[in-house]
Design a protein around this motif. Sequence first.
Motif, PDB file in Angstrom:
ATOM      1  N   PRO A  95       0.828  -1.222   0.000  1.00 57.50           N
ATOM      2  CA  PRO A  95       0.000   0.000   0.000  1.00 57.50           C
ATOM      3  C   PRO A  95       0.859   1.267   0.000  1.00 57.50           C
ATOM      4  O   PRO A  95       2.040   1.239   0.352  1.00 57.50           O
ATOM      5  CB  PRO A  95      -0.809  -0.118   1.287  1.00 57.50           C
ATOM      6  CG  PRO A  95      -0.172  -1.176   2.096  1.00 57.50           C
ATOM      7  CD  PRO A  95       0.629  -2.039   1.193  1.00 57.50           C
ATOM      8  N   ASP A  96       0.238   2.350  -0.395  1.00 59.90           N
ATOM      9  CA  ASP A  96       0.908   3.642  -0.401  1.00 59.90           C
ATOM     10  C   ASP A  96       1.314   4.005   1.035  1.00 59.90           C
ATOM     11  O   ASP A  96       0.464   4.035   1.922  1.00 59.90           O
ATOM     12  CB  ASP A  96      -0.094   4.675  -0.951  1.00 59.90           C
ATOM     13  CG  ASP A  96       0.542   6.045  -1.119  1.00 59.90           C
ATOM     14  OD1 ASP A  96       1.661   6.246  -0.613  1.00 59.90           O
ATOM     15  OD2 ASP A  96      -0.087   6.899  -1.763  1.00 59.90           O
ATOM     16  N   LYS A 127       1.691   6.659   2.361  1.00 58.55           N
ATOM     17  CA  LYS A 127       0.931   7.798   2.891  1.00 58.55           C
ATOM     18  C   LYS A 127      -0.370   7.340   3.539  1.00 58.55           C
ATOM     19  O   LYS A 127      -0.904   8.002   4.414  1.00 58.55           O
ATOM     20  CB  LYS A 127       0.618   8.798   1.776  1.00 58.55           C
ATOM     21  CG  LYS A 127       1.826   9.592   1.341  1.00 58.55           C
ATOM     22  CD  LYS A 127       1.405  10.660   0.335  1.00 58.55           C
ATOM     23  CE  LYS A 127       2.475  10.917  -0.696  1.00 58.55           C
ATOM     24  NZ  LYS A 127       2.566   9.870  -1.754  1.00 58.55           N
ATOM     25  N   GLU A 128      -0.884   6.203   3.073  1.00 54.67           N
ATOM     26  CA  GLU A 128      -2.148   5.709   3.640  1.00 54.67           C
ATOM     27  C   GLU A 128      -1.932   4.600   4.665  1.00 54.67           C
ATOM     28  O   GLU A 128      -2.881   3.938   5.059  1.00 54.67           O
ATOM     29  CB  GLU A 128      -3.051   5.182   2.527  1.00 54.67           C
ATOM     30  CG  GLU A 128      -4.033   6.217   2.037  1.00 54.67           C
ATOM     31  CD  GLU A 128      -3.801   6.585   0.590  1.00 54.67           C
ATOM     32  OE1 GLU A 128      -3.867   5.686  -0.258  1.00 54.67           O
ATOM     33  OE2 GLU A 128      -3.531   7.780   0.315  1.00 54.67           O
ATOM     34  N   ALA A 129      -0.678   4.404   5.041  1.00 48.56           N
ATOM     35  CA  ALA A 129      -0.393   3.278   5.937  1.00 48.56           C
ATOM     36  C   ALA A 129       0.397   3.756   7.143  1.00 48.56           C
ATOM     37  O   ALA A 129       0.918   4.870   7.159  1.00 48.56           O
ATOM     38  CB  ALA A 129       0.406   2.224   5.181  1.00 48.56           C
ATOM     39  N   LYS A 139      -6.239  -0.401   9.380  1.00 51.43           N
ATOM     40  CA  LYS A 139      -5.423   0.487   8.563  1.00 51.43           C
ATOM     41  C   LYS A 139      -4.200  -0.315   8.131  1.00 51.43           C
ATOM     42  O   LYS A 139      -3.641  -1.051   8.939  1.00 51.43           O
ATOM     43  CB  LYS A 139      -5.000   1.704   9.392  1.00 51.43           C
ATOM     44  CG  LYS A 139      -4.319   2.756   8.570  1.00 51.43           C
ATOM     45  CD  LYS A 139      -4.080   4.032   9.341  1.00 51.43           C
ATOM     46  CE  LYS A 139      -3.346   5.020   8.439  1.00 51.43           C
ATOM     47  NZ  LYS A 139      -3.013   6.269   9.079  1.00 51.43           N
ATOM     48  N   TRP A 147       3.484  -6.271   4.842  1.00 53.76           N
ATOM     49  CA  TRP A 147       2.337  -5.437   5.191  1.00 53.76           C
ATOM     50  C   TRP A 147       1.114  -6.288   5.459  1.00 53.76           C
ATOM     51  O   TRP A 147       0.996  -7.423   4.995  1.00 53.76           O
ATOM     52  CB  TRP A 147       2.064  -4.414   4.097  1.00 53.76           C
ATOM     53  CG  TRP A 147       1.482  -4.981   2.853  1.00 53.76           C
ATOM     54  CD1 TRP A 147       2.170  -5.576   1.837  1.00 53.76           C
ATOM     55  CD2 TRP A 147       0.099  -5.018   2.487  1.00 53.76           C
ATOM     56  NE1 TRP A 147       1.290  -5.981   0.868  1.00 53.76           N
ATOM     57  CE2 TRP A 147       0.008  -5.654   1.235  1.00 53.76           C
ATOM     58  CE3 TRP A 147      -1.070  -4.561   3.095  1.00 53.76           C
ATOM     59  CZ2 TRP A 147      -1.198  -5.855   0.580  1.00 53.76           C
ATOM     60  CZ3 TRP A 147      -2.282  -4.761   2.439  1.00 53.76           C
ATOM     61  CH2 TRP A 147      -2.333  -5.405   1.192  1.00 53.76           C
ATOM     62  N   GLN A 192      -3.824   7.118  18.094  1.00 53.88           N
ATOM     63  CA  GLN A 192      -3.338   8.487  17.924  1.00 53.88           C
ATOM     64  C   GLN A 192      -2.951   9.095  19.267  1.00 53.88           C
ATOM     65  O   GLN A 192      -1.936   9.771  19.393  1.00 53.88           O
ATOM     66  CB  GLN A 192      -4.412   9.342  17.225  1.00 53.88           C
ATOM     67  CG  GLN A 192      -3.869  10.622  16.610  1.00 53.88           C
ATOM     68  CD  GLN A 192      -2.635  10.385  15.730  1.00 53.88           C
ATOM     69  OE1 GLN A 192      -2.658   9.532  14.849  1.00 53.88           O
ATOM     70  NE2 GLN A 192      -1.538  11.092  15.989  1.00 53.88           N
TER      71      GLN A 192
END
Length: 265
Positions: A96-97, A99-101, A164, A199, A248
């Motif tokens: 996956p990208d 940026k999205e992981a 995610k 991943w 987060q």
Amino acid sequence: MTEWLGLPRLASAHGGQIDSLIGWTHIFMAILFVGWGSFFAYVLVRYRRSRHPVASYPGLTSHATSYVEGGVLVVEMILLFAFSIPLWAARVDHIPDPKEAVVVQVTGEQFAWNVHYPGPDGVFGRTDLKLLDLQSNPLGLDRSDPAGKDDVTTLNQLYLPVNKPVIVRLRSKDVIHSFGVPEFRVKQDAIPGLTIPIWFVPTVTTAEMRTRTGNAEFQYEIACAQLCGLGHARMRGFVTVQSADEFQKWMDEQVAAASAPDPFR
Ligand SMILES: [Cu+2]
């Protein structure tokens, strides 16, 4: 569908395909085992010495067994080319990208897992052998590098958000280790000198898994799956899968702690 295999509970998005492949392989191997086993028993009885005192020199003339062997070959090729290779290709070709992981570096050493997050800037700080200190800085992370200021490191504790994609960049400081989390159906060797990405998408939080298993102490465990030395058996890390908000919050706390001025420096 594959509960009968007794595999660990599934907690990743791609794991179902792996389980079904394992299931089909077992079914096919069971058929082969019973088939060849019965054929062997039949032949032992059918061609026993009392009935055939003299060996037949021409031997078998029918091609029936060649067809059976051909059939086995075809099914094995189907397992390999229709299931295994596409499944493996999807794992290694479609990373996956970033940026999205969640991208995290996991470095094995005798006998621990060093976990390294790049922090909010998404860039891993510089590491330098000269800064390496087994107690205080096991990765040799350079905190004076702007990209390294917000980096977060932990020992044997991998925190991940649920649902995610996670890209783990696997490395090793000394010998070959192997990163295996059975519930995620991932296992990959960590090889000195290489950075190997793997991943997966965790789909079940640790809390949810505790409810499902009825075990209040359930933990996802990173088991080192390569015999890597005398302490191999105690080379265990833990994965905590949380909701996006919890993750987060944890990350923010870690970043704050990492960026706070260190009174001992
Ligand atoms: Cu190891």
